[in-house]
Design a protein around this motif. Structure first.
Motif, PDB file in Angstrom:
ATOM      1  N   VAL A  70      90.501  94.160  29.497  1.00  0.00           N
ATOM      2  CA  VAL A  70      91.304  93.871  30.691  1.00  0.00           C
ATOM      3  C   VAL A  70      92.559  94.737  30.684  1.00  0.00           C
ATOM      4  O   VAL A  70      92.951  95.295  31.706  1.00  0.00           O
ATOM      5  N   ARG A  71      93.161  94.874  29.523  1.00  0.00           N
ATOM      6  CA  ARG A  71      94.369  95.709  29.399  1.00  0.00           C
ATOM      7  C   ARG A  71      94.078  97.154  29.788  1.00  0.00           C
ATOM      8  O   ARG A  71      94.837  97.779  30.532  1.00  0.00           O
ATOM      9  N   SER A  93      97.217  90.331  29.675  1.00  0.00           N
ATOM     10  CA  SER A  93      95.768  90.502  29.783  1.00  0.00           C
ATOM     11  C   SER A  93      95.040  89.304  29.191  1.00  0.00           C
ATOM     12  O   SER A  93      94.037  88.845  29.738  1.00  0.00           O
TER      13      SER A  93
END
Length: 93
Positions: free
Chosen positions: A35-36, A46
């Motif tokens: 996600v980051r 995240s």
């Protein structure tokens, strides 16, 4: 009738797509790292996003980019969906 009175519709090959995380699975930190990379958020944000499902990870991206992002999330152990954005109201008959 002037240019301001005309309406134009641009037809695209690809409607915008969203990537939605539906379950982070058991490897939450691995999913948070993906996600980051996808969002540019901090690792802490995240992780928070990954645990508040369903979570909109990417909004309005091309189908190929959305598919690649969902594949990366799935490889980290998450469940993710690619969803086409709905047609705007002004295009509906």
């Amino acid at each position: 009738m002037g240019m301001a009175d005309d309406y134009f519709l641009l037809v695209c090959d690809d409607v915008p797509h969203d990537v939605v995380l539906t379950d982070p699975g058991i490897r939450v930190l691995d999913v948070a790292q993906v996600v980051r990379r996808l969002t540019g958020l901090s690792l802490w944000r995240s992780k928070v996003l990954a645990t508040q499902v369903p979570a909109l990870i990417l909004d309005g991206v091309h189908r190929a980019d959305a598919g690649a992002a969902a594949t990366n999330l799935r490889a980290a152990g998450a469940l993710a969906q690619v969803r086409a954005q709905p047609e705007p109201d002004f295009l509906k008959p």
